[in-house]
Design a protein around this motif. Structure first.
Motif, PDB file in Angstrom:
ATOM      1  N   VAL A   8      63.196  68.459  72.890  1.00 28.52           N
ATOM      2  CA  VAL A   8      63.426  67.911  71.663  1.00 28.52           C
ATOM      3  C   VAL A   8      63.675  69.187  70.740  1.00 28.52           C
ATOM      4  CG1 VAL A   8      60.973  68.177  70.666  1.00 28.52           C
ATOM      5  CG2 VAL A   8      62.743  66.320  69.605  1.00 28.52           C
ATOM      6  N   ALA A   9      64.625  68.934  69.967  1.00 26.05           N
ATOM      7  CA  ALA A   9      65.015  70.497  68.956  1.00 26.05           C
ATOM      8  C   ALA A   9      63.992  70.743  68.220  1.00 26.05           C
ATOM      9  CB  ALA A   9      66.296  69.771  68.162  1.00 26.05           C
ATOM     10  N   VAL A  10      63.039  70.073  67.357  1.00 20.42           N
ATOM     11  CA  VAL A  10      62.107  70.121  66.539  1.00 20.42           C
ATOM     12  C   VAL A  10      60.779  69.565  66.945  1.00 20.42           C
ATOM     13  CG1 VAL A  10      61.309  70.375  64.135  1.00 20.42           C
ATOM     14  CG2 VAL A  10      63.776  70.329  64.817  1.00 20.42           C
ATOM     15  N   MET A  11      59.980  70.572  66.991  1.00 18.99           N
ATOM     16  CA  MET A  11      58.378  70.105  67.314  1.00 18.99           C
ATOM     17  C   MET A  11      57.343  70.845  66.337  1.00 18.99           C
ATOM     18  SD  MET A  11      56.008  69.627  70.723  1.00 18.99           S
ATOM     19  CE  MET A  11      57.195  68.310  71.404  1.00 18.99           C
ATOM     20  N   ASN A  12      56.780  69.907  65.505  1.00 19.45           N
ATOM     21  CA  ASN A  12      56.036  70.550  64.472  1.00 19.45           C
ATOM     22  C   ASN A  12      54.490  70.598  64.910  1.00 19.45           C
ATOM     23  OD1 ASN A  12      57.840  70.530  62.557  1.00 19.45           O
ATOM     24  ND2 ASN A  12      57.095  68.820  61.226  1.00 19.45           N
ATOM     25  N   TYR A  13      53.925  71.775  64.681  1.00 21.34           N
ATOM     26  CA  TYR A  13      52.402  71.831  64.908  1.00 21.34           C
ATOM     27  C   TYR A  13      51.597  71.857  63.811  1.00 21.34           C
ATOM     28  CZ  TYR A  13      53.949  72.926  69.673  1.00 21.34           C
ATOM     29  OH  TYR A  13      54.505  72.824  71.040  1.00 21.34           O
ATOM     30  N   THR A  14      50.998  70.698  63.916  1.00 23.64           N
ATOM     31  CA  THR A  14      50.352  70.262  62.394  1.00 23.64           C
ATOM     32  C   THR A  14      48.845  70.978  62.198  1.00 23.64           C
ATOM     33  OG1 THR A  14      49.410  68.221  63.339  1.00 23.64           O
ATOM     34  CG2 THR A  14      51.921  68.427  62.032  1.00 23.64           C
ATOM     35  N   GLU A  15      48.027  71.450  63.239  1.00 24.86           N
ATOM     36  CA  GLU A  15      47.019  71.883  63.186  1.00 24.86           C
ATOM     37  C   GLU A  15      46.827  73.221  62.671  1.00 24.86           C
ATOM     38  OE1 GLU A  15      45.467  72.815  67.352  1.00 24.86           O
ATOM     39  OE2 GLU A  15      47.089  71.328  67.313  1.00 24.86           O
ATOM     40  N   GLU A  16      45.767  73.439  61.702  1.00 23.53           N
ATOM     41  CA  GLU A  16      45.970  74.774  60.979  1.00 23.53           C
ATOM     42  C   GLU A  16      45.544  76.012  61.939  1.00 23.53           C
ATOM     43  OE1 GLU A  16      44.757  76.658  56.678  1.00 23.53           O
ATOM     44  OE2 GLU A  16      43.496  74.535  57.275  1.00 23.53           O
ATOM     45  N   GLU A  17      45.055  75.692  63.009  1.00 26.26           N
ATOM     46  CA  GLU A  17      44.556  76.953  63.857  1.00 26.26           C
ATOM     47  C   GLU A  17      45.664  77.471  64.539  1.00 26.26           C
ATOM     48  OE1 GLU A  17      41.202  74.333  62.886  1.00 26.26           O
ATOM     49  OE2 GLU A  17      43.244  73.897  63.808  1.00 26.26           O
ATOM     50  N   ILE A  18      46.767  76.661  64.913  1.00 27.45           N
ATOM     51  CA  ILE A  18      48.010  77.271  65.584  1.00 27.45           C
ATOM     52  C   ILE A  18      48.663  78.053  64.534  1.00 27.45           C
ATOM     53  CG2 ILE A  18      50.125  76.816  66.631  1.00 27.45           C
ATOM     54  CD1 ILE A  18      48.701  74.599  68.341  1.00 27.45           C
ATOM     55  N   PRO A  19      49.029  79.399  64.657  1.00 21.75           N
ATOM     56  CA  PRO A  19      49.607  80.087  63.399  1.00 21.75           C
ATOM     57  C   PRO A  19      50.932  79.806  63.287  1.00 21.75           C
ATOM     58  CG  PRO A  19      49.408  81.451  65.564  1.00 21.75           C
ATOM     59  CD  PRO A  19      48.578  80.158  65.761  1.00 21.75           C
ATOM     60  N   TYR A  20      51.810  79.063  64.075  1.00 13.99           N
ATOM     61  CA  TYR A  20      53.399  78.937  63.762  1.00 13.99           C
ATOM     62  C   TYR A  20      53.188  77.369  63.339  1.00 13.99           C
ATOM     63  CZ  TYR A  20      52.748  77.737  68.850  1.00 13.99           C
ATOM     64  OH  TYR A  20      52.198  77.121  70.114  1.00 13.99           O
ATOM     65  N   THR A  21      54.275  77.060  62.524  1.00 15.35           N
ATOM     66  CA  THR A  21      54.336  75.745  62.054  1.00 15.35           C
ATOM     67  C   THR A  21      55.279  74.865  63.069  1.00 15.35           C
ATOM     68  OG1 THR A  21      56.434  76.459  60.861  1.00 15.35           O
ATOM     69  CG2 THR A  21      54.150  76.416  59.417  1.00 15.35           C
ATOM     70  N   ARG A  22      56.108  75.228  63.667  1.00 16.17           N
ATOM     71  CA  ARG A  22      57.310  74.749  64.594  1.00 16.17           C
ATOM     72  C   ARG A  22      57.480  75.636  65.443  1.00 16.17           C
ATOM     73  NH1 ARG A  22      61.890  72.187  60.943  1.00 16.17           N
ATOM     74  NH2 ARG A  22      62.556  74.064  59.950  1.00 16.17           N
ATOM     75  N   ILE A  23      58.015  74.898  66.686  1.00 20.29           N
ATOM     76  CA  ILE A  23      59.004  75.442  67.719  1.00 20.29           C
ATOM     77  C   ILE A  23      60.440  74.919  67.615  1.00 20.29           C
ATOM     78  CG2 ILE A  23      59.393  75.817  70.157  1.00 20.29           C
ATOM     79  CD1 ILE A  23      56.411  76.083  70.502  1.00 20.29           C
ATOM     80  N   ILE A  24      61.247  75.442  67.477  1.00 22.29           N
ATOM     81  CA  ILE A  24      62.782  74.798  67.600  1.00 22.29           C
ATOM     82  C   ILE A  24      63.184  75.253  68.995  1.00 22.29           C
ATOM     83  CG2 ILE A  24      65.026  75.006  66.454  1.00 22.29           C
ATOM     84  CD1 ILE A  24      62.729  74.041  64.639  1.00 22.29           C
ATOM     85  N   GLU A  25      64.132  74.288  69.643  1.00 20.42           N
ATOM     86  CA  GLU A  25      64.724  74.543  70.933  1.00 20.42           C
ATOM     87  C   GLU A  25      66.072  74.158  70.646  1.00 20.42           C
ATOM     88  OE1 GLU A  25      64.435  73.913  75.662  1.00 20.42           O
ATOM     89  OE2 GLU A  25      63.098  72.642  74.430  1.00 20.42           O
ATOM     90  N   HIS A  26      66.961  75.558  70.465  1.00 19.23           N
ATOM     91  CA  HIS A  26      68.160  75.216  70.011  1.00 19.23           C
ATOM     92  C   HIS A  26      69.309  74.496  70.856  1.00 19.23           C
ATOM     93  CE1 HIS A  26      67.168  78.125  66.909  1.00 19.23           C
ATOM     94  NE2 HIS A  26      66.350  78.683  67.754  1.00 19.23           N
ATOM     95  N   LYS A  27      69.252  74.521  72.161  1.00 18.36           N
ATOM     96  CA  LYS A  27      70.195  73.779  72.804  1.00 18.36           C
ATOM     97  C   LYS A  27      70.222  72.091  72.561  1.00 18.36           C
ATOM     98  CE  LYS A  27      69.554  73.174  77.167  1.00 18.36           C
ATOM     99  NZ  LYS A  27      69.138  73.883  78.708  1.00 18.36           N
ATOM    100  N   HIS A  28      69.104  71.770  72.199  1.00 16.37           N
ATOM    101  CA  HIS A  28      68.913  70.080  71.833  1.00 16.37           C
ATOM    102  C   HIS A  28      69.837  69.929  70.727  1.00 16.37           C
ATOM    103  CE1 HIS A  28      66.481  69.707  75.280  1.00 16.37           C
ATOM    104  NE2 HIS A  28      65.475  70.542  74.657  1.00 16.37           N
ATOM    105  N   PHE A  29      70.177  70.796  69.929  1.00 18.17           N
ATOM    106  CA  PHE A  29      71.145  70.494  68.563  1.00 18.17           C
ATOM    107  C   PHE A  29      72.549  70.047  69.232  1.00 18.17           C
ATOM    108  CE2 PHE A  29      68.348  73.590  66.107  1.00 18.17           C
ATOM    109  CZ  PHE A  29      67.644  72.592  65.509  1.00 18.17           C
ATOM    110  N   GLU A  30      72.925  70.712  70.220  1.00 15.99           N
ATOM    111  CA  GLU A  30      74.416  70.495  70.780  1.00 15.99           C
ATOM    112  C   GLU A  30      74.451  69.920  71.913  1.00 15.99           C
ATOM    113  OE1 GLU A  30      77.344  73.311  69.066  1.00 15.99           O
ATOM    114  OE2 GLU A  30      75.788  74.595  69.039  1.00 15.99           O
ATOM    115  N   PHE A  31      73.266  69.386  72.542  1.00 13.29           N
ATOM    116  CA  PHE A  31      73.274  68.624  73.657  1.00 13.29           C
ATOM    117  C   PHE A  31      73.977  69.484  75.005  1.00 13.29           C
ATOM    118  CE2 PHE A  31      74.425  65.967  70.236  1.00 13.29           C
ATOM    119  CZ  PHE A  31      73.308  65.477  70.057  1.00 13.29           C
TER     120      PHE A  31
END
Length: 380
Positions: free
Chosen positions: A266-289
């Motif tokens: 998936v292009a955008v995955m949010n990590y909602t627990e506070e213990e993980i320091p990053y807010t999300r991971i973007i995988e760019h290829k899924h924006f343009e298939f």
């Protein structure tokens, strides 16, 4: 004395580039100066291994404004990408935005009435009008969703307790009692095929652009070069922070290549627990298939904002900052030559389509009459 340019435009992001293009089309001479070493502002994309990487985070174009959609399609062809992000809470995956799939995954309910009953029960302690983000969120979606999918993510993203944030922030998130996982409600949505940078190359074609130029370091010299200035940088910085620093949310991006074709599906995955320091991971290829043997991902880390050190991204429009902005707005309205526009110049959250509309509106105020009429000043 005749000045070399009709307009000096500070910033080569959407607002500045649109003004430059439209004013040039009307016959005005423009000089664009940009502090960074590239055009495109935060929408800048780079091609890496046949993947267009969004260097400053995901930018998904969406609008219901027919005028804006027609205008932007002069400069790019958009694909059919639809934003359907996933929330990851300690390995549990939930559909976003909040919709019947989310409620089913969390509470095993199948009907809107069942979900609404649970939300009402969990929000019953919020009496009257919610006073902050936490209260607004609980009122909208209940305590369970707030605790799992909002609280930690928001605290990380804004580096503040949700109780300290304005309720308006959470109101931007859709809540649906249908099984619709399309994040946006707008009629038009997509990603420009070939990335965003090409749009700015077309907008600025034939216009003088100087990169790596710090306008504020020699403001008076630059101002003397043009009849009018359009400034798109931080408004408090323009006035040398004389009333104090406005607060912004900023982000650090860590771009990583993997030598396999698909990292998270998936292009955008949010990590909602506070213990993980990053807010999300973007995988760019899924924006343009894209079908590629490798993939690029970006980790997004919130960082404390430091004026003139880190990049300002989002204004923190709480009461304290909005009151401070009004002082700068008063100063801006006294400027006879300089016009302030965009997220930073107006200290207001704008999506891309709103920025386009604002820039086109500002350009329309500049007629041959207004070039010699100093009554139109400041923030429009």
């Amino acid at each position: 004395m005749q000045k070399p340019y009709d307009f000096l435009i500070v910033g080569a992001g959407f607002f500045g580039s649109i003004c430059a293009r439209e004013l040039t089309n009307q016959g005005y001479s423009c000089l664009v100066v940009e502090k960074r070493d590239h055009i495109g502002g935060n929408c800048y994309t780079e091609k890496r291994d046949d993947i267009h990487l969004h260097v400053y985070g995901a930018h998904i174009f969406h609008t219901s404004n027919e005028k804006v959609w027609t205008w932007i399609n002069q400069y790019a062809k958009f694909n059919h990408y639809t934003n359907r992000p996933i929330a990851n809470y300690k390995g549990e995956l939930f559909a976003l935005p909040f919709n019947m799939w989310t409620f089913n995954q969390l509470w095993n309910v199948n009907t809107p009435a069942e979900a609404q009953q649970i939300i009402a029960e969990q929000g019953k302690d919020i009496q009257g009008e919610p006073q902050n983000l936490e209260e607004q969120a609980i009122k909208l979606v209940g305590k369970d969703i707030y605790e799992k999918l909002i609280k930690g993510y928001t605290a990380k993203q804004w580096m503040k307790d949700p109780k300290e944030l304005p309720k308006e922030i959470i109101k931007r998130l859709p809540v649906r009692f249908t099984f619709d996982t399309n994040y946006f409600n707008d009629r038009y949505q997509g990603i420009p095929e070939g990335g965003y940078t090409q749009i700015f190359e077309k907008l600025l074609e034939g216009i003088e652009v100087r990169l790596g130029v710090d306008y504020l370091a020699d403001k008076s010299t630059f101002n003397a070069m043009a009849n009018k200035v359009i400034y798109t940088g931080p408004i408090d910085s323009y006035f040398n922070y004389q009333h104090g620093e406005l607060e912004y949310k900023t982000t650090r991006f860590d771009h990583v290549k993997h030598d396999y074709p698909n990292h998270q599906g998936v292009a955008v995955m949010n990590y909602t627990e506070e213990e993980i320091p990053y807010t999300r991971i973007i995988e760019h290829k899924h924006f343009e298939f894209n079908e590629t043997p490798s993939t690029w991902i970006s980790y997004e880390y919130p960082e404390p904002y430091k004026a003139d050190v880190t990049e300002p991204y989002y204004p923190v429009n709480d009461q304290v900052n909005n009151d401070l902005f009004q002082k700068y707005r008063s100063l801006a309205n006294q400027e006879e030559q300089v016009f302030f526009g965009g997220r930073l110049g107006e200290y207001k959250y704008y999506d891309m389509h709103q920025i386009i509309d604002r820039a086109l509106t500002m350009v329309n105020t500049f007629t041959k009459k207004s070039m010699n009429d100093s009554t139109t000043t400041g923030i429009q």
